[in-house]
Scaffold this active site. Structure first.
Site, PDB file in Angstrom:
ATOM      1  N   ASP A   1       0.869  -1.168   0.000  1.00 56.09           N
ATOM      2  CA  ASP A   1       0.000   0.000   0.000  1.00 56.09           C
ATOM      3  C   ASP A   1       0.912   1.225   0.000  1.00 56.09           C
ATOM      4  O   ASP A   1       2.105   1.127   0.289  1.00 56.09           O
ATOM      5  CB  ASP A   1      -0.896  -0.044   1.246  1.00 56.09           C
ATOM      6  CG  ASP A   1      -1.740   1.196   1.394  1.00 56.09           C
ATOM      7  OD1 ASP A   1      -2.498   1.509   0.456  1.00 56.09           O
ATOM      8  OD2 ASP A   1      -1.628   1.858   2.433  1.00 56.09           O
TER       9      ASP A   1
ATOM     10  N   ASP B   1      -0.183   5.131   0.919  1.00 59.70           N
ATOM     11  CA  ASP B   1      -0.435   6.098   1.989  1.00 59.70           C
ATOM     12  C   ASP B   1      -0.555   5.400   3.344  1.00 59.70           C
ATOM     13  O   ASP B   1      -1.356   4.477   3.507  1.00 59.70           O
ATOM     14  CB  ASP B   1      -1.720   6.871   1.704  1.00 59.70           C
ATOM     15  CG  ASP B   1      -1.638   7.651   0.404  1.00 59.70           C
ATOM     16  OD1 ASP B   1      -0.820   8.573   0.323  1.00 59.70           O
ATOM     17  OD2 ASP B   1      -2.395   7.316  -0.546  1.00 59.70           O
TER      18      ASP B   1
END
Length: 212
Positions: free
Chosen positions: A10, A12
């Site tokens: 991922d 953020d």
């Protein structure tokens, strides 16, 4: 040739501490329309969901307008305070040196995610950046599957900071590694039953020796 082995991250809250800039742009759109502005904590609780879903929580009748304002404002301000987490860049370099390919699978749209990664100087450290464009978002596995398909590779681990990341990784058939410095705390992450739940990324390297 052997099939490439990929670690999926991922973006953020996992590799990049981007929350302040996301929250500020989210609030800016509401303020610009003279709508009530939620607190940082209220916005943070929704980060990781699609932008449309976030705005629907506060102003369901103005979602399209607010999203358009955010998407114009955020790219002009998205590296004011956003920075890679300590050790993230070094980790990516080490994994590349050990022979693994690296992909991003994010809820951001692909064009936005690639611009963000480039602005942070991370493009050369990654093999593919995949955003979520008109298909189911995490916890569905689609964004991970598309990243792996683009690379023609086999996924090994999904690394993320939310339960959505962990559930998506499991659904895609990957082992899952949850980091506790992002948007979901340790107790919430534990409900998704990740293979690893850690306050740092050192254990990931223990699982991934250099490839022969």
């Amino acid at each position: 040739m052997a099939t490439p082995k990929t670690i999926v991250f991922d973006l953020d809250g996992t590799l990049v501490d981007s929350l302040p800039d996301i929250i500020a742009s989210f609030q800016y759109a509401l303020e610009s329309q003279k709508l009530p502005v939620p607190s940082d904590a209220e916005v943070r609780a929704l980060v990781g969901l699609p932008l449309e879903d976030m705005y629907a929580h506060f102003a369901p009748d103005q979602v399209s307008t607010l999203c358009a304002i955010y998407r114009e404002h955020y790219p002009r301000n998205f590296v004011k305070r956003s920075r890679p987490f300590p050790g993230a860049v070094e980790l990516l370099r080490t994994l590349r040196e050990r022979g693994y390919t690296l992909a991003i699978a994010t809820t951001k749209r692909t064009d936005m995610a690639r611009r963000f990664v480039e602005a942070l100087g991370l493009t050369s450290a990654l093999d593919h950046v995949q955003g979520t464009d008109g298909f189911p978002h995490k916890p569905a596995p689609d964004v991970i599957q598309r990243a792996l398909a683009a690379l023609g590779s086999e996924g090994l681990w999904m690394v993320g900071d939310t339960t959505h990341d962990i559930l998506a990784g499991r659904a895609a058939g990957l082992r899952t590694y949850a980091v506790t410095w992002g948007n979901h705390g340790p107790d919430e992450l534990a409900t998704a039953k990740p293979d690893e739940l850690q306050a740092n990324l050192s254990r990931l390297l223990e699982h991934l020796p250099a490839r022969a």
